[in-house]
Design an enzyme around this catalytic site. Sequence first.
Site, PDB file in Angstrom:
ATOM      1  N   CYS A   2      24.340  13.226  16.122  1.00 44.09           N
ATOM      2  CA  CYS A   2      24.829  13.021  14.752  1.00 44.09           C
ATOM      3  C   CYS A   2      26.292  13.449  14.599  1.00 44.09           C
ATOM      4  CB  CYS A   2      23.982  13.746  13.720  1.00 44.09           C
ATOM      5  SG  CYS A   2      22.254  13.231  13.699  1.00 44.09           S
ATOM      6  N   LEU A  51      21.807   9.883  14.073  1.00 42.42           N
ATOM      7  CA  LEU A  51      20.977   9.671  15.260  1.00 42.42           C
ATOM      8  C   LEU A  51      19.587  10.159  14.878  1.00 42.42           C
ATOM      9  CD1 LEU A  51      20.652   8.908  18.265  1.00 42.42           C
ATOM     10  CD2 LEU A  51      21.219  11.280  18.815  1.00 42.42           C
ATOM     11  N   ASN A  74      24.673  18.610  11.254  1.00 37.71           N
ATOM     12  CA  ASN A  74      24.479  18.165  12.624  1.00 37.71           C
ATOM     13  C   ASN A  74      23.842  19.317  13.384  1.00 37.71           C
ATOM     14  OD1 ASN A  74      24.717  17.056  15.250  1.00 37.71           O
ATOM     15  ND2 ASN A  74      26.721  18.021  15.493  1.00 37.71           N
ATOM     16  N   GLY A  75      22.661  19.092  13.945  1.00 30.29           N
ATOM     17  CA  GLY A  75      22.046  20.166  14.710  1.00 30.29           C
ATOM     18  C   GLY A  75      20.544  20.113  14.699  1.00 30.29           C
ATOM     19  N   GLU A  76      19.938  21.267  14.969  1.00 32.04           N
ATOM     20  CA  GLU A  76      18.489  21.366  15.020  1.00 32.04           C
ATOM     21  C   GLU A  76      18.070  22.779  14.636  1.00 32.04           C
ATOM     22  OE1 GLU A  76      14.788  20.522  18.149  1.00 32.04           O
ATOM     23  OE2 GLU A  76      16.879  20.300  18.800  1.00 32.04           O
ATOM     24  N   ASP A  99      14.038  18.838   9.584  1.00 32.03           N
ATOM     25  CA  ASP A  99      14.651  20.135   9.306  1.00 32.03           C
ATOM     26  C   ASP A  99      15.790  20.085   8.292  1.00 32.03           C
ATOM     27  OD1 ASP A  99      16.343  18.756  10.982  1.00 32.03           O
ATOM     28  OD2 ASP A  99      16.477  20.313  12.510  1.00 32.03           O
TER      29      ASP A  99
END
Length: 205
Positions: A2, A51, A74-76, A99
């Site tokens: 992303c 994404l 952007n991340g997790e 998330d």
Amino acid sequence: MCGILGIISENQSNLNKEVFSRALEKSKHRGPDGSLVEKINENALFGFNWLSIQDLKIEAMQPFHYRENWLVFNGEIYNFVELREDLKKEGYEFKTTGDTEVLIAGLTHKGIDFLQDINGIYGFCFYDSKNEEYIVARDRVGVKPLFYYHDTEKFIFSSEVASILAYVPAQLDYSMLHTHVFLDRFVGSQKSKSFFKNIQSLEPG
């Protein structure tokens, strides 16, 4: 992966959506599944290249709107399932399974203190409409990139320098290039710099 992009400015000439969309396009490779630009208030544009991994429904698309607040992320967040259950006990409801909504709900609930509860990697900007403030943050290790530029008229943040260069002249910082080539790493205060003058890398944490 992303990609996120945002610009904050009281000068409306800096908030041209066509210019902003072209800047966002420069990080399209980070999120080929879709792009969206939103004017989140009178003085800010947020953009996102998607994404899709966790929640594939269009409701999970960003910029994400929740209780009048906005987020580009952007991340997790690894522990988002547990955090979601905690937030449900506080009366928060969720329409997605990923998330992103957990992050914005947590920030809505606790503000910047919610970062202490997170286990994950991230770069994001959260707009708190009640307090009219922005939180720009990067994970503790610095896995996810986040760059920014600011002058007297505007503040720009992005996952990639290329998008910021759509707004500011590209001026290479040769001292940074030389240091990186010879030492093969960033050292000390250089961790907050990029290869371009006036464009900074937000430090981890």
